[in-house]
Design an enzyme around this catalytic site. Sequence first.
Site, PDB file in Angstrom:
ATOM      1  N   ASP A  45      17.065   9.201  -2.079  1.00 30.15           N
ATOM      2  CA  ASP A  45      16.919   8.181  -1.040  1.00 30.15           C
ATOM      3  C   ASP A  45      17.800   6.960  -1.358  1.00 30.15           C
ATOM      4  OD1 ASP A  45      15.190   9.532   0.659  1.00 30.15           O
ATOM      5  OD2 ASP A  45      13.422   8.927  -0.468  1.00 30.15           O
ATOM      6  N   ASN A 121      15.276  -0.256   4.307  1.00 34.38           N
ATOM      7  CA  ASN A 121      13.954  -0.239   3.657  1.00 34.38           C
ATOM      8  C   ASN A 121      13.271  -1.596   3.788  1.00 34.38           C
ATOM      9  OD1 ASN A 121      13.535   2.295   2.634  1.00 34.38           O
ATOM     10  ND2 ASN A 121      14.088   1.805   0.525  1.00 34.38           N
ATOM     11  N   GLU A 122      13.895  -2.597   3.150  1.00 34.95           N
ATOM     12  CA  GLU A 122      13.267  -3.910   3.110  1.00 34.95           C
ATOM     13  C   GLU A 122      14.252  -4.981   2.675  1.00 34.95           C
ATOM     14  OE1 GLU A 122      14.056  -2.669  -0.251  1.00 34.95           O
ATOM     15  OE2 GLU A 122      12.096  -1.762  -0.062  1.00 34.95           O
ATOM     16  N   ASP A 149       5.435 -15.233  -6.218  1.00 32.73           N
ATOM     17  CA  ASP A 149       6.668 -14.615  -6.707  1.00 32.73           C
ATOM     18  C   ASP A 149       7.695 -14.378  -5.609  1.00 32.73           C
ATOM     19  OD1 ASP A 149       5.688 -14.649  -9.204  1.00 32.73           O
ATOM     20  OD2 ASP A 149       5.594 -12.476  -9.508  1.00 32.73           O
ATOM     21  N   THR A 160       7.083   3.113   2.531  1.00 36.97           N
ATOM     22  CA  THR A 160       6.705   4.001   1.426  1.00 36.97           C
ATOM     23  C   THR A 160       7.449   3.632   0.135  1.00 36.97           C
ATOM     24  OG1 THR A 160       8.349   5.529   2.340  1.00 36.97           O
ATOM     25  CG2 THR A 160       6.034   6.009   2.810  1.00 36.97           C
ATOM     26  N   TYR A 162       9.186  -0.101  -1.812  1.00 38.73           N
ATOM     27  CA  TYR A 162       8.684  -1.279  -2.545  1.00 38.73           C
ATOM     28  C   TYR A 162       7.405  -1.823  -1.923  1.00 38.73           C
ATOM     29  CZ  TYR A 162       8.867  -5.715  -5.082  1.00 38.73           C
ATOM     30  OH  TYR A 162       8.570  -6.789  -5.894  1.00 38.73           O
ATOM     31  N   ALA A 184       2.430 -11.500  -5.333  1.00 37.37           N
ATOM     32  CA  ALA A 184       1.669 -12.358  -6.248  1.00 37.37           C
ATOM     33  C   ALA A 184       1.488 -13.783  -5.718  1.00 37.37           C
ATOM     34  CB  ALA A 184       2.336 -12.364  -7.632  1.00 37.37           C
TER      35      ALA A 184
END
Length: 267
Positions: A45, A121-122, A149, A160, A162, A184
């Site tokens: 991926d 993805n992100e 954080d 699916t 991070y 966090a």
Amino acid sequence: MKVWINSNTKEVSIKTAEKIKQSLLNAGIEIDQKNPDLAISVGGDGTFLKTFHEYSDQLATTRFLGVHTGHLGFYADWRDFEVDELIEALIHDTKQSITYPILDVEVTYADDSVEKIKALNEAIIKRTSKTMRADVILDNEFFEKFRGDGLCFSTPSGSTAYAKSIGGAVIHPKSHVMQMNEIAPINNRVYRSISAPIIAPSSQAIEILLAPEDDYMVNYDTNSKIDCSLKSVKFQLSNESIQFAQLRDRHFWGRVEHAFLGTNDFI
Ligand code: NAP
């Protein structure tokens, strides 16, 4: 049809890519790196994400397909031992595709210059040292004061990756939504944040107004920008999307079960 094959540097991937290339040439299919109608990624991926960024400025005309040379992947859903079946399917390709949403990220630097980024993805904002302080603006309205954080914005197909590791929901890629996850978060009298994933529809933008610091980091898919002086970053699902060559059915929940549970023969 013009095809390009991108592979990672593993021996098995290079050999698989060469086999695909030779089989396509034998079938009279043109190989073209610059403007392919179909970009095939051979690896995992991670390799697929790199292939996406290579052709992210031609998403309207390029379809994508992934061949995995390890375990079954989320983007790379053909396996290296299925090359003959894949070539046969490509010869009889009816140009069907399935689309998944991608993310538009607008980064405004301290000097007011703006950079636009796409993510499959992100995209994540963090600082390289200390905690990050930011106001979260949801659809032009103040929503929360975040300290922690960082913040992660993911697409459904990135849910699916991070996002899942930091407590996000797994979202079917046919859903046109963006997920925000806090990383966090610190909750006290001054900084109070929702501390739960937020799922926003495609019409909504989320803007992050950042405290003036010069060590921000923007990670998007396999890429990073480090030590940035940033003013704000805006996230929204894009009007563009990624098109996958649909040569056979893609069963998302089957892949989720296979990747994370492996308890039955769902696939
Ligand atoms: P990497 O170490 O190359 O990849 C991390 C793992 O994430 C690999 O096993 C990769 O699969 C898998 N992966 C990538 N996209 C996925 C998806 N949509 N669904 C499920 N698994 C997926 O990391 P990288 O190159 O720095 O970053 C690539 C991606 O990895 C990032 O976009 C991020 O989402 C993810 N990542 C996750 C974590 C974490 O969960 N703590 C940490 C770092 C990065 P393959 O083995 O098939 O390539």
